[in-house]
Design an enzyme around this catalytic site. Structure first.
Site, short mmCIF file in Angstrom:
data_model
loop_
_atom_site.label_atom_id
_atom_site.label_comp_id
_atom_site.label_asym_id
_atom_site.label_seq_id
_atom_site.Cartn_x
_atom_site.Cartn_y
_atom_site.Cartn_z
N ASP A 310 -2.67 -5.33 7.94
CA ASP A 310 -1.98 -5.35 6.25
C ASP A 310 -0.76 -4.09 6.21
OD1 ASP A 310 -1.09 -5.70 3.65
OD2 ASP A 310 -2.73 -3.73 3.50
N ASP A 502 -7.18 -3.26 3.32
CA ASP A 502 -7.51 -2.21 2.73
C ASP A 502 -7.86 -1.97 1.24
OD1 ASP A 502 -5.12 -1.13 2.05
OD2 ASP A 502 -5.49 1.03 1.53
N ASP A 506 -6.64 -8.12 -0.04
CA ASP A 506 -6.68 -8.24 0.91
C ASP A 506 -8.58 -9.30 1.29
OD1 ASP A 506 -4.22 -7.25 1.56
OD2 ASP A 506 -5.44 -5.24 2.05
#
Length: 626
Positions: A310, A502, A506
């Site tokens: 990410d 995080d 996600d």
């Protein structure tokens, strides 16, 4: 109860076997040799029968292991009259289980230390003083006293002016961290040398430390698929051992030779090596601020071919930081930054702290502001040194300065506009900075064999490609919804694939990846709950370190298994020529067990951590690894 007695009761099978041996020695000294033979033989056959029951049950479930060798060795030694060797084989089996238990406890000591340290009581502030209460009774908003060197019982906010916290047991950071009034503090860390007060922001069950304890408990109970790696060798090793023993018998015509070979084929090394190595690897990871939820995760990490990141909060810090000033004549950059920093003292905006820090870094004064008013989501108005200062979005500032104009911004940047006394003064730029060690971490992963790197983000395409180009990531998918990320992960061909993220958004993709790694330093989130591993410190290089630990653990597990097989085969071949009596062979096999355990314990990794600091990436000597 003394420690020797506790150990004797804990490993009662070993105690019983040793007791039988001592009784036999006493009987032999009294001249009752025949009774010794019957005692040793009967006990050994009883143990063999018990092992055979377990072997049959496993076979009914289509699990074919190494038990047949142990059972055959015991029966063969009894039948040829080597009853002392039979008892030694039984001692080897029971002692092997005891050694494995001891090695597991040695390997799990970092995991166990987390469980033992869980706070049980807290000092609750009440009228007139403090009262000790169970941590389970604490509520959000309670004020607590934490004495010097005590463990913080819950997550909270520091009320005292300043303290120093030792976070080494949670995050692996070796240097104490300074905290000031208003800073968040996590449960499980150790207070410094001064008593402090905190206000609870979570209950004990929802606090960081209890989440870690839950993860550790789950990890300690898991068994890695590679533990069954020994069973992959079971059939060929069993067939080879039986064939070699049979050939030795046929070539010599002596059935004793069959027993002598099989005594050295007893499979304790294969049964012990993998579990000890994997528990050691999980312990090593915990010591370095990485909670791995199962041994199987380490095996997947060791074989990973693709890593997907990410962007926001993972490859970047996740919070915009001051990047520069664009003043409008006649104002100067210092004038604008001074005015903004003075106003932002009263703002809750995410950029406020960054602007104030930028002014102080330049040695600029921060003045007291008056009549501060914050327009939610738009900006702040206040008077500084008699001048009205407006800070915020362009549309908000334009309402107070007719000459305001937009400034050009680059990918990933945002602008904060400023007006002073009704005149447009300029803009301050902010951007979400790349983590300093993001690029070296990618290089480290590549050296570890993770060849494919990809970035998935919900951010704008232009910003995503700008970040990717700086890091050398060629595969990018921007403007993704959580469902899009899951689809992308499913389509990756180079597997196993690691996903690092995080945020709560996600969580689905972390669960969908072969290995989901959550950057959980900011607390227990849905991401950390759905991930396979959680990094407890805000440091992306721990992703590469987790892969390194996985590779080391699997390598050591396999080496230990091969060591046990190789030594056993060499000894069996020697025994086939009649050079190792059955009793001596049983004693030698105990040494093979010990060597296998010591080899597997290398996965605990003290020396491996030191090597990683030297050979991995610049700056890891300051990360608190090991």
């Amino acid at each position: 109860m003394s420690r020797p007695i506790r150990l004797a009761l804990r490993f009662w099978q070993v105690t019983l076997t040793v007791t039988i041996g001592i009784v036999g020695c006493v009987l032999a000294l009294t001249g009752a040799g025949d009774l010794v033979k019957w005692l040793f033989s009967a006990y050994s056959l009883a143990v063999a029968a018990w092992q055979a029951v377990g072997m049959v049950r496993a076979a009914m479930n289509r699990q074919f292991g190494l038990d047949i060798l142990a059972v055959t060795a015991i029966v063969a030694t009894v039948l040829v009259g080597e009853y002392i060797a039979a008892l030694l084989v039984v001692l080897m089996l029971t002692g092997g289980e005891a050694l494995e238990s001891y090695a597991n406890q040695r390997a799990k000591r970092e995991l166990d230390s987390l469980l033992r340290r869980a706070p049980q009581r807290a000092h609750l502030a009440v009228e007139g003083g403090y009262r000790d209460v169970p941590v389970s009774e604490l509520k959000v908003g309670d004020v607590l006293l934490v004495r010097p060197s005590e463990i913080l019982p819950v997550d909270g906010v520091l009320l005292s002016a300043v303290t120093s916290l030792d976070q080494s047991s949670i995050t692996g950071e070796s240097i104490p961290v300074e905290k000031f009034a208003g800073d968040p503090v996590l449960s499980g860390v150790v207070n410094g040398q001064a008593a402090i007060e905190i206000r609870a922001t979570e209950t004990a069950a929802a606090s960081q430390y209890q989440q870690i304890v839950a993860l550790v408990a789950h990890a300690a109970e898991s068994r890695a698929p590679i533990v069954r790696l020994a069973d992959r060798y079971a059939v060929p090793f069993t067939l080879f051992s039986l064939a070699l023993a049979a050939v030795a018998w046929l070539m010599t015509g002596d059935p004793v030779r069959f027993a002598e070979v099989l005594v050295l084929a007893t499979p304790c090394p294969l049964l012990i090596a993998a579990p000890v190595a994997f528990i050691g690897g999980m312990s090593r990871a915990a010591r370095n601020g990485i909670i791995v939820k199962s041994g199987g995760v380490l095996e997947q990490l060791s074989a990973a071919k693709t890593v997907v990141f990410d962007k926001t909060g993972t490859l970047t810090y996740g919070t915009p930081a001051f990047a520069g000033v664009r003043p409008q004549h006649p104002f100067t950059a210092d004038q604008i930054l001074t005015a903004v920093a003075s106003v932002e003292q009263y703002s809750s905006h995410v950029l406020a702290a960054s602007m104030i820090a930028a002014a102080r870094d330049r040695g600029l004064p921060v003045y007291e502001a008056h009549d501060a008013r914050e327009a939610a989501t738009n900006g702040v108005i206040a008077k500084v040194l008699g001048q009205e200062v407006v800070v915020g979005k362009f549309s908000f500032v334009a309402q107070h300065a007719s000459n305001a104009r937009r400034t050009e911004i680059g990918p990933g940047q945002l602008a904060v506009y400023v007006a002073i006394d009704g005149t447009y003064a300029g803009a301050l730029l902010a951007s979400d900075r790349l983590r300093e060690n993001a690029k070296p971490t990618l290089r480290w992963l590549e050296r570890l064999g993770v060849r494919q790197t990809m970035m998935l983000t919900g951010d704008a395409t232009e910003t995503a490609h700008h970040v990717a180009s700086e890091l050398g990531i060629s595969r990018v998918r921007a403007e993704c919804l959580p469902a899009d990320k899951v689809t992308e992960i499913s389509s990756v061909e180079e597997r196993p694939v690691i996903m690092v993220g995080d945020g709560v958004n996600d969580a689905p993709v972390l669960a969908a990846a072969d290995v989901g790694i959550a950057m959980g330093a900011k607390g227990a989130t849905a991401a950390s709950e759905s991930a396979d591993a959680v990094i407890l410190v805000d440091d992306i290089s721990r992703v590469a370190f987790a892969v390194s630990i996985g590779r080391d653990t699997v390598r050591i597990a396999r080496q230990s298994i091969v060591l046990g097989i190789a030594v056993s085969i060499v000894l069996m071949i020697i025994a086939a020529f009649g050079l190792i009596p059955a009793t001596a062979g049983a004693l030698l096999q105990e040494l093979v067990d010990l060597a296998t355990i010591l080899a597997a314990l290398r996965a605990v990794g003290g020396r491996l951590d030191k090597r990683a600091r030297v050979a991995s990436i610049p700056g890891t000597d300051r990360l608190g690894l090991g």
